[in-house]
Design a protein around this motif. Structure first.
Motif, PDB file in Angstrom:
ATOM      1  N   ALA A 236      38.684  45.329  42.038  1.00 30.70           N
ATOM      2  CA  ALA A 236      37.762  45.267  41.178  1.00 30.70           C
ATOM      3  C   ALA A 236      36.679  46.326  41.769  1.00 30.70           C
ATOM      4  CB  ALA A 236      36.963  43.935  41.442  1.00 30.70           C
ATOM      5  N   LEU A 237      36.703  46.527  43.097  1.00 26.18           N
ATOM      6  CA  LEU A 237      35.745  47.747  43.563  1.00 26.18           C
ATOM      7  C   LEU A 237      36.438  48.921  43.221  1.00 26.18           C
ATOM      8  CD1 LEU A 237      35.092  46.130  46.983  1.00 26.18           C
ATOM      9  CD2 LEU A 237      33.367  46.219  45.053  1.00 26.18           C
ATOM     10  N   LEU A 238      37.608  49.053  43.294  1.00 28.55           N
ATOM     11  CA  LEU A 238      38.208  50.537  42.909  1.00 28.55           C
ATOM     12  C   LEU A 238      37.679  50.710  41.277  1.00 28.55           C
ATOM     13  CD1 LEU A 238      39.967  52.874  43.541  1.00 28.55           C
ATOM     14  CD2 LEU A 238      41.952  51.485  42.723  1.00 28.55           C
ATOM     15  N   VAL A 239      38.065  49.860  40.529  1.00 29.18           N
ATOM     16  CA  VAL A 239      37.695  49.885  39.104  1.00 29.18           C
ATOM     17  C   VAL A 239      36.515  50.352  38.856  1.00 29.18           C
ATOM     18  CG1 VAL A 239      37.675  48.739  36.839  1.00 29.18           C
ATOM     19  CG2 VAL A 239      39.636  48.407  38.259  1.00 29.18           C
ATOM     20  N   LYS A 240      35.334  49.421  39.600  1.00 29.81           N
ATOM     21  CA  LYS A 240      34.209  49.506  39.578  1.00 29.81           C
ATOM     22  C   LYS A 240      33.675  50.887  39.855  1.00 29.81           C
ATOM     23  CE  LYS A 240      29.693  47.663  41.594  1.00 29.81           C
ATOM     24  NZ  LYS A 240      29.342  47.278  40.233  1.00 29.81           N
ATOM     25  N   ARG A 241      34.222  51.666  40.947  1.00 26.51           N
ATOM     26  CA  ARG A 241      33.789  52.947  41.428  1.00 26.51           C
ATOM     27  C   ARG A 241      34.180  53.961  40.624  1.00 26.51           C
ATOM     28  NH1 ARG A 241      30.005  56.113  42.950  1.00 26.51           N
ATOM     29  NH2 ARG A 241      30.565  58.004  44.044  1.00 26.51           N
ATOM     30  N   SER A 242      35.374  53.768  39.996  1.00 23.71           N
ATOM     31  CA  SER A 242      35.925  54.706  38.948  1.00 23.71           C
ATOM     32  C   SER A 242      35.062  54.944  37.842  1.00 23.71           C
ATOM     33  CB  SER A 242      37.498  54.232  38.402  1.00 23.71           C
ATOM     34  OG  SER A 242      38.264  54.460  39.837  1.00 23.71           O
ATOM     35  N   PHE A 243      34.675  53.581  37.105  1.00 23.77           N
ATOM     36  CA  PHE A 243      33.770  53.445  35.921  1.00 23.77           C
ATOM     37  C   PHE A 243      32.484  54.156  36.374  1.00 23.77           C
ATOM     38  CE2 PHE A 243      30.462  51.196  33.813  1.00 23.77           C
ATOM     39  CZ  PHE A 243      30.740  51.672  32.487  1.00 23.77           C
ATOM     40  N   ASP A 244      31.914  54.084  37.617  1.00 25.54           N
ATOM     41  CA  ASP A 244      30.660  54.595  38.083  1.00 25.54           C
ATOM     42  C   ASP A 244      30.642  55.947  37.991  1.00 25.54           C
ATOM     43  OD1 ASP A 244      29.488  51.955  38.442  1.00 25.54           O
ATOM     44  OD2 ASP A 244      29.646  52.086  40.803  1.00 25.54           O
ATOM     45  N   VAL A 245      31.736  56.411  38.453  1.00 30.22           N
ATOM     46  CA  VAL A 245      31.951  57.978  38.451  1.00 30.22           C
ATOM     47  C   VAL A 245      32.052  58.686  37.095  1.00 30.22           C
ATOM     48  CG1 VAL A 245      33.528  59.985  39.392  1.00 30.22           C
ATOM     49  CG2 VAL A 245      32.784  58.175  40.912  1.00 30.22           C
ATOM     50  N   THR A 246      32.950  58.220  36.357  1.00 32.61           N
ATOM     51  CA  THR A 246      33.257  58.636  35.017  1.00 32.61           C
ATOM     52  C   THR A 246      32.015  58.596  34.138  1.00 32.61           C
ATOM     53  OG1 THR A 246      35.421  57.722  35.238  1.00 32.61           O
ATOM     54  CG2 THR A 246      34.455  58.132  33.013  1.00 32.61           C
ATOM     55  N   MET A 247      31.298  57.247  34.063  1.00 30.41           N
ATOM     56  CA  MET A 247      30.079  57.339  33.395  1.00 30.41           C
ATOM     57  C   MET A 247      28.960  58.159  33.944  1.00 30.41           C
ATOM     58  SD  MET A 247      30.467  55.407  30.921  1.00 30.41           S
ATOM     59  CE  MET A 247      28.699  55.287  30.365  1.00 30.41           C
ATOM     60  N   SER A 248      28.730  58.291  35.255  1.00 27.66           N
ATOM     61  CA  SER A 248      27.575  59.127  35.613  1.00 27.66           C
ATOM     62  C   SER A 248      27.753  60.706  35.249  1.00 27.66           C
ATOM     63  CB  SER A 248      27.456  58.875  37.187  1.00 27.66           C
ATOM     64  OG  SER A 248      28.673  59.266  37.874  1.00 27.66           O
ATOM     65  N   VAL A 249      29.163  61.063  35.300  1.00 29.52           N
ATOM     66  CA  VAL A 249      29.378  62.319  34.867  1.00 29.52           C
ATOM     67  C   VAL A 249      29.244  62.394  33.613  1.00 29.52           C
ATOM     68  CG1 VAL A 249      31.323  64.127  34.632  1.00 29.52           C
ATOM     69  CG2 VAL A 249      31.183  62.888  36.683  1.00 29.52           C
ATOM     70  N   LEU A 250      29.415  61.623  32.761  1.00 25.42           N
ATOM     71  CA  LEU A 250      29.182  61.627  31.377  1.00 25.42           C
ATOM     72  C   LEU A 250      28.009  61.515  30.666  1.00 25.42           C
ATOM     73  CD1 LEU A 250      32.072  59.296  29.706  1.00 25.42           C
ATOM     74  CD2 LEU A 250      32.052  61.926  29.815  1.00 25.42           C
ATOM     75  N   VAL A 251      27.059  60.758  31.629  1.00 28.05           N
ATOM     76  CA  VAL A 251      25.539  60.868  31.433  1.00 28.05           C
ATOM     77  C   VAL A 251      25.026  61.799  31.832  1.00 28.05           C
ATOM     78  CG1 VAL A 251      23.382  59.658  32.145  1.00 28.05           C
ATOM     79  CG2 VAL A 251      25.486  58.368  31.472  1.00 28.05           C
ATOM     80  N   ILE A 252      25.212  62.498  32.782  1.00 28.92           N
ATOM     81  CA  ILE A 252      24.654  63.701  33.291  1.00 28.92           C
ATOM     82  C   ILE A 252      24.936  65.111  32.683  1.00 28.92           C
ATOM     83  CG2 ILE A 252      24.354  65.241  35.188  1.00 28.92           C
ATOM     84  CD1 ILE A 252      24.998  62.795  37.116  1.00 28.92           C
ATOM     85  N   ALA A 253      26.133  65.012  32.072  1.00 26.51           N
ATOM     86  CA  ALA A 253      26.756  66.125  31.208  1.00 26.51           C
ATOM     87  C   ALA A 253      26.176  66.313  29.929  1.00 26.51           C
ATOM     88  CB  ALA A 253      28.072  66.265  31.402  1.00 26.51           C
ATOM     89  N   PHE A 254      26.154  64.819  29.227  1.00 26.20           N
ATOM     90  CA  PHE A 254      25.996  64.971  27.962  1.00 26.20           C
ATOM     91  C   PHE A 254      24.355  64.468  27.610  1.00 26.20           C
ATOM     92  CE2 PHE A 254      30.365  64.840  28.137  1.00 26.20           C
ATOM     93  CZ  PHE A 254      30.565  65.927  27.250  1.00 26.20           C
ATOM     94  N   VAL A 255      23.575  63.909  28.437  1.00 28.66           N
ATOM     95  CA  VAL A 255      22.398  63.351  28.231  1.00 28.66           C
ATOM     96  C   VAL A 255      21.534  63.729  29.143  1.00 28.66           C
ATOM     97  CG1 VAL A 255      21.014  61.283  28.276  1.00 28.66           C
ATOM     98  CG2 VAL A 255      23.462  61.188  27.484  1.00 28.66           C
ATOM     99  N   LEU A 256      21.391  63.846  30.437  1.00 24.00           N
ATOM    100  CA  LEU A 256      20.598  64.299  31.114  1.00 24.00           C
ATOM    101  C   LEU A 256      20.254  66.031  31.186  1.00 24.00           C
ATOM    102  CD1 LEU A 256      20.835  62.246  34.659  1.00 24.00           C
ATOM    103  CD2 LEU A 256      19.548  61.741  32.488  1.00 24.00           C
ATOM    104  N   VAL A 257      21.275  66.445  31.057  1.00 21.51           N
ATOM    105  CA  VAL A 257      21.406  68.084  30.794  1.00 21.51           C
ATOM    106  C   VAL A 257      20.226  68.468  29.901  1.00 21.51           C
ATOM    107  CG1 VAL A 257      22.938  68.247  29.192  1.00 21.51           C
ATOM    108  CG2 VAL A 257      22.598  70.169  30.861  1.00 21.51           C
ATOM    109  N   TRP A 258      19.957  67.776  28.645  1.00 20.65           N
ATOM    110  CA  TRP A 258      18.890  68.184  27.634  1.00 20.65           C
ATOM    111  C   TRP A 258      17.622  67.368  27.776  1.00 20.65           C
ATOM    112  CZ3 TRP A 258      17.631  64.537  24.228  1.00 20.65           C
ATOM    113  CH2 TRP A 258      18.297  63.466  23.674  1.00 20.65           C
ATOM    114  N   LEU A 259      18.039  66.125  28.259  1.00 20.16           N
ATOM    115  CA  LEU A 259      16.856  65.296  28.247  1.00 20.16           C
ATOM    116  C   LEU A 259      15.862  65.282  29.296  1.00 20.16           C
ATOM    117  CD1 LEU A 259      15.489  62.619  26.656  1.00 20.16           C
ATOM    118  CD2 LEU A 259      16.838  61.270  27.927  1.00 20.16           C
TER     119      LEU A 259
END
Length: 253
Positions: free
Chosen positions: A37-60
């Motif tokens: 569960a912790l491995l899946v959780k961390r994988s999800f965290d990294v994936t989602m944070s990269v996507l949010v930073i790259a596609f949302v925070l970079v312009w917002l």
């Protein structure tokens, strides 16, 4: 083997039973039991944070930075020491929603707080001020879902009310959490609010899973009543006495 914690608050003696060790587990045992569960959780965290930073925070973020600067004087970001996993302190990132003041690190924000700027009020209402914490997630200091990190003074105050409160820090703090979707957010006023947060944070730690994280994220984005007890009387009793069982669930009685 179980331990009983007894403490007094406002003249009332409270008893909380829980298995020996941090939150009922040795930390290594907890990680071993929740390894997948912790491995899946961390994988999800990294994936989602990269996507949010790259596609949302970079312009917002540049847009929000300009609006913050137009709204009041001071830096764009507000950096505060918060208590993270296993009690380790880290620099929590936020967009500044208040005027620069000397009370920022020792006093919680209150309703109609004079320190909150007009645009800051909007950001706090829409949680836009929390967006930089995706960087904390990517750095491994936070998770997307987990117990909310408190400033150091708040943690010290809450432990005085609930001596085992620090046990909620055995996992990474989150941008959102079960306590928040259950309505435990905003200013904390006394033992009742602290114990509510502690109850739901401990429930989350014991039952952490990818499915539960998805439910909490959904209810964060689309707020509704979540996981409420069908029996309101039972729910009130849980707040006064609850038992953290070896199977990792809260026994209601």
């Amino acid at each position: 083997m179980q331990r009983k914690t007894q403490f007094r608050n406002n003249g009332v003696i409270w008893h909380i039973n829980f298995p020996s060790g941090p939150t009922g587990y040795d930390i290594l045992e907890y990680k071993a039991n929740k390894r997948f569960a912790l491995l899946v959780k961390r994988s999800f965290d990294v994936t989602m944070s990269v996507l949010v930073i790259a596609f949302v925070l970079v312009w917002l973020l540049p847009v929000l930075a300009i609006l913050i600067k137009l709204d009041s004087r001071g830096p764009v970001f507000f950096v505060q020491k918060r208590v993270g996993a296993h009690g380790k302190k880290f620099n929590c990132l936020k967009l500044r929603s208040m005027v620069v003041n000397q009370l920022a690190h020792i006093k919680q924000a209150e309703k109609d707080d004079w320190r909150i700027t007009p645009f800051g009020k909007f950001m706090r209402t829409t949680f836009l001020d929390e967006l930089p914490q995706f960087v904390n997630v990517l750095w491994g200091e936070m998770s997307i879902v987990g117990p909310r990190p408190h400033m150091v003074k708040d943690c010290d105050d809450f432990i005085k009310m609930v001596p085992i409160y620090e046990q909620r820090s055995m996992v990474r703090p989150g941008i959102t959490g079960m306590a928040q979707v259950k309505g435990c957010k905003g200013v904390v006023n006394g033992f009742h609010d602290v114990s509510h947060r502690f109850k739901w944070d401990m429930f989350y730690i014991r039952n952490t899973s990818f499915l539960l994280d998805c439910q909490i994220l959904y209810k964060t984005i689309f707020p509704t009543k979540f996981l409420e007890s069908k029996n309101k009387r039972t729910n009130r009793i849980i707040m006064k006495r609850f038992h953290l069982a070896n199977n990792g669930r809260i026994n209601k009685y």
